[in-house]
Design a protein around this motif. Structure first.
Motif, PDB file in Angstrom:
ATOM      1  N   ILE A 221      23.183  17.490  16.613  1.00  0.00           N
ATOM      2  CA  ILE A 221      22.927  18.467  15.542  1.00  0.00           C
ATOM      3  C   ILE A 221      23.656  17.970  14.296  1.00  0.00           C
ATOM      4  CG2 ILE A 221      23.231  20.862  14.791  1.00  0.00           C
ATOM      5  CD1 ILE A 221      21.555  20.952  17.198  1.00  0.00           C
ATOM      6  N   GLN A 222      22.917  17.779  13.230  1.00  0.00           N
ATOM      7  CA  GLN A 222      23.551  17.384  11.966  1.00  0.00           C
ATOM      8  C   GLN A 222      24.256  18.595  11.354  1.00  0.00           C
ATOM      9  OE1 GLN A 222      23.876  14.405  10.823  1.00  0.00           O
ATOM     10  NE2 GLN A 222      22.520  13.433  12.337  1.00  0.00           N
ATOM     11  N   PRO A 223      25.420  18.391  10.739  1.00  0.00           N
ATOM     12  CA  PRO A 223      26.119  19.535  10.150  1.00  0.00           C
ATOM     13  C   PRO A 223      25.319  20.165   8.995  1.00  0.00           C
ATOM     14  CG  PRO A 223      27.496  17.554  10.092  1.00  0.00           C
ATOM     15  CD  PRO A 223      26.147  17.120  10.550  1.00  0.00           C
ATOM     16  N   VAL A 224      25.229  21.480   9.025  1.00  0.00           N
ATOM     17  CA  VAL A 224      24.603  22.206   7.920  1.00  0.00           C
ATOM     18  C   VAL A 224      25.656  22.459   6.846  1.00  0.00           C
ATOM     19  CG1 VAL A 224      23.414  24.340   7.278  1.00  0.00           C
ATOM     20  CG2 VAL A 224      23.037  23.322   9.526  1.00  0.00           C
ATOM     21  N   PHE A 225      26.869  22.732   7.298  1.00  0.00           N
ATOM     22  CA  PHE A 225      27.982  22.997   6.390  1.00  0.00           C
ATOM     23  C   PHE A 225      28.975  21.839   6.482  1.00  0.00           C
ATOM     24  CE2 PHE A 225      26.675  27.101   8.306  1.00  0.00           C
ATOM     25  CZ  PHE A 225      26.156  27.706   7.169  1.00  0.00           C
ATOM     26  N   SER A 226      29.735  21.647   5.424  1.00  0.00           N
ATOM     27  CA  SER A 226      30.824  20.664   5.487  1.00  0.00           C
ATOM     28  C   SER A 226      32.015  21.225   4.742  1.00  0.00           C
ATOM     29  CB  SER A 226      30.382  19.322   4.903  1.00  0.00           C
ATOM     30  OG  SER A 226      29.946  19.482   3.573  1.00  0.00           O
ATOM     31  N   GLY A 227      33.189  20.714   5.097  1.00  0.00           N
ATOM     32  CA  GLY A 227      34.391  21.236   4.442  1.00  0.00           C
ATOM     33  C   GLY A 227      35.615  20.974   5.285  1.00  0.00           C
ATOM     34  N   GLY A 228      36.631  21.828   5.122  1.00  0.00           N
ATOM     35  CA  GLY A 228      37.889  21.619   5.815  1.00  0.00           C
ATOM     36  C   GLY A 228      37.761  21.793   7.314  1.00  0.00           C
ATOM     37  N   THR A 229      38.403  20.875   8.053  1.00  0.00           N
ATOM     38  CA  THR A 229      38.384  20.953   9.507  1.00  0.00           C
ATOM     39  C   THR A 229      39.793  20.991  10.080  1.00  0.00           C
ATOM     40  OG1 THR A 229      38.178  18.541   9.500  1.00  0.00           O
ATOM     41  CG2 THR A 229      36.159  19.811   9.827  1.00  0.00           C
ATOM     42  N   GLY A 230      40.803  20.728   9.226  1.00  0.00           N
ATOM     43  CA  GLY A 230      42.192  20.736   9.687  1.00  0.00           C
ATOM     44  C   GLY A 230      42.623  19.415  10.286  1.00  0.00           C
ATOM     45  N   ILE A 231      41.686  18.594  10.638  1.00  0.00           N
ATOM     46  CA  ILE A 231      41.999  17.262  11.180  1.00  0.00           C
ATOM     47  C   ILE A 231      41.091  16.227  10.516  1.00  0.00           C
ATOM     48  CG2 ILE A 231      42.939  17.984  13.407  1.00  0.00           C
ATOM     49  CD1 ILE A 231      40.166  17.598  14.600  1.00  0.00           C
ATOM     50  N   TRP A 232      41.481  14.950  10.603  1.00  0.00           N
ATOM     51  CA  TRP A 232      40.748  13.830   9.977  1.00  0.00           C
ATOM     52  C   TRP A 232      40.476  14.128   8.486  1.00  0.00           C
ATOM     53  CZ3 TRP A 232      38.232  15.132  14.930  1.00  0.00           C
ATOM     54  CH2 TRP A 232      38.692  14.334  15.959  1.00  0.00           C
ATOM     55  N   SER A 233      41.491  14.644   7.840  1.00  0.00           N
ATOM     56  CA  SER A 233      41.309  15.051   6.447  1.00  0.00           C
ATOM     57  C   SER A 233      41.082  13.877   5.505  1.00  0.00           C
ATOM     58  CB  SER A 233      42.519  15.869   5.972  1.00  0.00           C
ATOM     59  OG  SER A 233      42.606  17.067   6.700  1.00  0.00           O
ATOM     60  N   GLU A 234      41.440  12.691   5.950  1.00  0.00           N
ATOM     61  CA  GLU A 234      41.245  11.532   5.069  1.00  0.00           C
ATOM     62  C   GLU A 234      39.765  11.118   5.017  1.00  0.00           C
ATOM     63  OE1 GLU A 234      42.434  11.470   8.027  1.00  0.00           O
ATOM     64  OE2 GLU A 234      41.578   9.772   9.123  1.00  0.00           O
ATOM     65  N   GLU A 235      38.966  11.577   5.960  1.00  0.00           N
ATOM     66  CA  GLU A 235      37.545  11.190   5.963  1.00  0.00           C
ATOM     67  C   GLU A 235      36.796  11.902   4.839  1.00  0.00           C
ATOM     68  OE1 GLU A 235      35.534  11.287   9.690  1.00  0.00           O
ATOM     69  OE2 GLU A 235      37.214  10.344  10.760  1.00  0.00           O
ATOM     70  N   GLU A 236      35.932  11.168   4.154  1.00  0.00           N
ATOM     71  CA  GLU A 236      35.241  11.727   3.000  1.00  0.00           C
ATOM     72  C   GLU A 236      34.103  12.681   3.393  1.00  0.00           C
ATOM     73  OE1 GLU A 236      34.076   8.525   0.479  1.00  0.00           O
ATOM     74  OE2 GLU A 236      36.143   8.093  -0.137  1.00  0.00           O
ATOM     75  N   TYR A 237      33.604  12.504   4.585  1.00  0.00           N
ATOM     76  CA  TYR A 237      32.499  13.342   5.051  1.00  0.00           C
ATOM     77  C   TYR A 237      32.911  14.068   6.330  1.00  0.00           C
ATOM     78  CZ  TYR A 237      29.950  10.689   1.603  1.00  0.00           C
ATOM     79  OH  TYR A 237      29.556  10.143   0.416  1.00  0.00           O
ATOM     80  N   GLN A 238      32.053  14.959   6.767  1.00  0.00           N
ATOM     81  CA  GLN A 238      32.340  15.751   7.962  1.00  0.00           C
ATOM     82  C   GLN A 238      32.546  14.822   9.160  1.00  0.00           C
ATOM     83  OE1 GLN A 238      32.745  18.786   7.303  1.00  0.00           O
ATOM     84  NE2 GLN A 238      32.832  19.839   9.261  1.00  0.00           N
ATOM     85  N   PRO A 239      33.627  15.013   9.934  1.00  0.00           N
ATOM     86  CA  PRO A 239      33.846  14.146  11.104  1.00  0.00           C
ATOM     87  C   PRO A 239      32.686  14.255  12.100  1.00  0.00           C
ATOM     88  CG  PRO A 239      35.767  15.524  10.662  1.00  0.00           C
ATOM     89  CD  PRO A 239      34.667  16.030   9.788  1.00  0.00           C
ATOM     90  N   ASP A 240      32.467  13.171  12.854  1.00  0.00           N
ATOM     91  CA  ASP A 240      31.397  13.177  13.863  1.00  0.00           C
ATOM     92  C   ASP A 240      31.785  13.950  15.118  1.00  0.00           C
ATOM     93  OD1 ASP A 240      29.430  11.846  12.528  1.00  0.00           O
ATOM     94  OD2 ASP A 240      30.119   9.856  13.171  1.00  0.00           O
TER      95      ASP A 240
END
Lengths: 381, 100
Positions: A221-240
Motif C-alpha cells: 500500500i503506497q502511503p496516502v499521507f506523509s509526515g512525522g513518524t518519530g523515527i528515521w527522521s533524517e529520511e526525506e520521504y515516508q519510510p518504507d
C-alpha cells in the motif's frame, strides 16, 4: 411529563455502553504524559504498541506490524483503497450490501483508473447471489471488496467461500469488518482476506476514533499521507517500513488505551454478551413478526444474522417513527439509508428504514418496552 | 420561544430542505397548539411525550416532540427559498409575538 429510561438500540452505529474498563483506562491515560511524546525506545510499551499487539492477537496473526492504527474502518478503507496499485481497479467486485465507507473510495479509484465496478445483487432467497459473484471473480476480476455483514439487515456474507475462490484466481481481497470485529471471528487466514478494515467503536465496544487496518505482508500500500513518524527522521520521504509507512503524526494514544481495555474485556466476556444478544434478538424478532403493520426488510427467520433489524410501519413515515422512538420514548435507533444506499434502492424505499440493533447489554424488559412502543405507534396513526 | 439556530439535516430528498431548528425554550402544549392557526396540526398525546406534525398550505412540514428544544421543518422543493423565508417569519411571530 414522563421521562423514559434510555433504551439503546443503535449498536450498528456505535456501541453503548462502552466495555467495562474503557473509561477508567482512558482516564488513566489522560492523567499521565503520553508515552509516544518522545517516540524512540519509549514506544515499546506505549498504548499504541500494546494495542497493536492485542489487535494482532485477535486476528491470530504473528506479525503485529501488519496492523496499522487508524481512526475507524472508513479511515482504514480509504488508506487501503487509495494506496493500492492502479492495476487492482480494472475490474472490482462488490455487493449490494456495501456501506459508503467502501463504495465511495472505490468509485473514486475506479473512475480515475477507467475501471469497472460490478455490484452483485441478491438471489431469490434474499442472500447474496453467490453464483453471479463466482462467475464475476473468474471473469478477470482484479479486486473483491465486500462487507463481512450488512449494517442494515445483519446478514452475514459467506466471506470465506467468496474470498477462497478469489485467492484461487489470484484476486486481491478487502474485507470491511466494521460490523463484525468483536462479534464474529475475523481471522485473515480463515477469511482469505488480504486487507481487513476494523473499527473499535462497534462490536469491540471501544471508544470512537479508534480503528485498525490489517494488510497482509504480500500486499503493498503506497502511503496516502506523509509526515512525522518519530523515527528515521533524517529520511526525506515516508519510510518504507511498516507500520510507520502508513501512520503519521501523533496517534490517538488515549483512545487506544481505551481500546486495549475493550479488547481485553471482549476476550473474557464477549461470548456471554453475544449469546445474550442473540437470545434477546430472537425474542424481539419473534414478537415483531407478529405485528401485521410492521414490514421487515431482509430478514429470514432460518438464517443466523447479527442482531440488527430494519423495518417500516404501514402509514407512518420512517423519520416520524424515528423521532417518536428517539425523542418521545428515549429508544435510541436510527432511520434513513444507514449509509448503505444500494440495498435500499433495491428494495425501492428511498426514505429508508427504521433500524434497531441490539447488544447483550439490553434486557428482556427493554425488548418488551420497544414492542409496546411500536404497537402504540401503530394504534395512533 | 425564539429560534436560536438551524442545522441542515442529512436526509434531504429530491430538492426538499430539511432543517433542524433549535429554540431557547422547549415546546409546550400551548406552543404546539398555536401552530393550528398556520395550517393542519396533528397532535399525538398517547406517547410518553406527545408528538406533533404540522403541514401548511404551501406544503411546509414541521415535526417534533413536546418538551424538546428542537423540531424539524421540511421545506418543499419548488420556490424553496421564498417559502422558507416567509414561513420562518410567520413562525417567529406566532411563537414570540412580543418581539414583533
Amino acid at each position: 411529563m414522563k421521562s423514559n429510561k434510555l433504551i439503546y438500540l443503535n449498536e450498528a452505529a456505535t456501541a453503548w455502553p462502552l466495555a467495562p474498563g474503557v473509561i477508567d483506562a482512558m482516564l488513566s491515560a489522560l492523567s499521565h504524559p503520553i508515552s509516544t511524546a518522545g517516540r524512540g525506545e519509549e514506544s515499546i510499551n506505549n498504548n499504541c504498541e500494546l494495542c497493536r499487539k492485542l489487535i494482532a492477537q485477535t486476528l491470530n496473526i504473528q506479525n503485529k506490524n501488519e496492523i496499522i492504527l487508524t481512526q475507524n474502518a472508513t479511515h482504514s478503507l480509504n488508506i487501503a483503497i487509495s494506496g493500492l496499485d492502479s492495476k487492482y481497479f480494472k475490474k472490482v467486485i462488490t455487493t449490494i450490501f456495501e456501506h459508503n465507507s467502501l463504495l465511495r473510495p472505490l468509485r473514486y479509484r475506479i473512475e480515475n483508473e477507467g475501471g469497472e465496478l460490478i455490484v452483485i445483487g441478491l438471489n431469490e432467497y434474499g442472500e447474496i447471489d453467490i453464483e453471479s459473484l463466482k462467475n464475476a471473480i473468474k471473469n478477470d476480476a482484479t479486486l473483491v471488496a465486500i462487507t463481512h455483514a450488512s449494517n442494515v439487515t445483519g446478514y452475514i456474507l459467506p466471506v470465506n467461500e467468496i474470498f477462497k475462490l478469489a485467492k484461487e484466481n489470484n484476486v486481491i481481497t478487502i474485507l470491511d469488518a466494521a460490523q463484525t470485529w468483536g462479534v464474529l471471528p475475523v481471522i485473515p487466514d480463515e477469511n482469505y482476506a488480504d486487507i481487513i478494515a476494523l473499527t473499535g467503536h462497534k462490536g469491540m465496544r471501544g471508544p470512537t476514533g479508534t480503528g485498525a487496518l490489517y494488510i497482509s505482508d504480500n500486499v503493498v500500500i503506497q502511503p496516502v499521507f506523509s509526515g512525522g513518524t518519530g523515527i528515521w527522521s533524517e529520511e526525506e520521504y515516508q519510510p518504507d517500513e511498516m507500520p510507520v509507512r502508513l501512520e503519521i503524526g501523533t496517534p490517538n494514544e488515549h483512545g487506544f488505551a481505551g481500546l486495549i481495555a475493550a479488547i481485553n474485556w471482549n476476550i473474557i466476556n464477549g461470548n456471554e454478551y453475544r449469546n445474550n444478544a442473540e437470545l434477546l434478538f430472537n425474542k424481539f424478532i419473534s414478537k415483531l413478526q407478529l405485528i401485521k403493520d410492521v414490514k421487515l426488510f431482509g430478514f429470514t427467520p432460518q438464517r443466523y444474522s447479527l442482531p440488527i433489524v430494519s423495518f417500516q410501519i404501514n402509514n407512518w413515515p420512517v423519520e416520524e417513527i424515528g423521532l417518536i422512538l428517539n425523542n418521545s420514548y428515549n429508544i435510541k435507533c436510527r432511520t434513513g439509508l444507514h449509509c448503505a444506499p444500494l440495498i435500499h434502492k433495491y428494495w425501492g424505499v428511498s426514505e429508508g428504514t427504521v433500524r434497531l440493533s441490539l447488544s447483550g447489554f439490553n434486557t428482556d424488559d427493554e425488548i418488551d418496552s420497544v414492542i409496546s412502543a411500536i404497537r402504540t405507534i401503530i394504534k395512533c396513526r | 420561544m425564539q429560534i436560536i439556530g438551524t442545522t441542515v439535516m442529512e436526509d434531504c430528498l429530491k430538492g426538499t430542505l430539511t432543517l433542524l431548528y433549535q429554540f431557547d425554550t422547549p415546546w409546550t402544549k400551548t406552543d404546539i397548539l398555536k401552530l393550528a392557526s398556520l395550517g393542519q396540526l396533528d397532535y399525538f398525546v398517547d406517547f410518553p411525550r406527545p408528538f406533533f406534525r404540522f403541514k401548511s398550505s404551501e406544503d411546509v412540514q414541521m415535526k417534533g416532540v413536546e418538551g424538546d428544544f428542537t423540531c424539524r421543518i421540511i421545506y418543499p422543493a419548488g420556490e424553496r427559498d421564498r417559502i422558507h423565508a416567509e414561513f420562518e417569519g410567520k413562525l417567529q411571530k406566532l411563537l414570540n409575538p412580543i418581539s414583533h
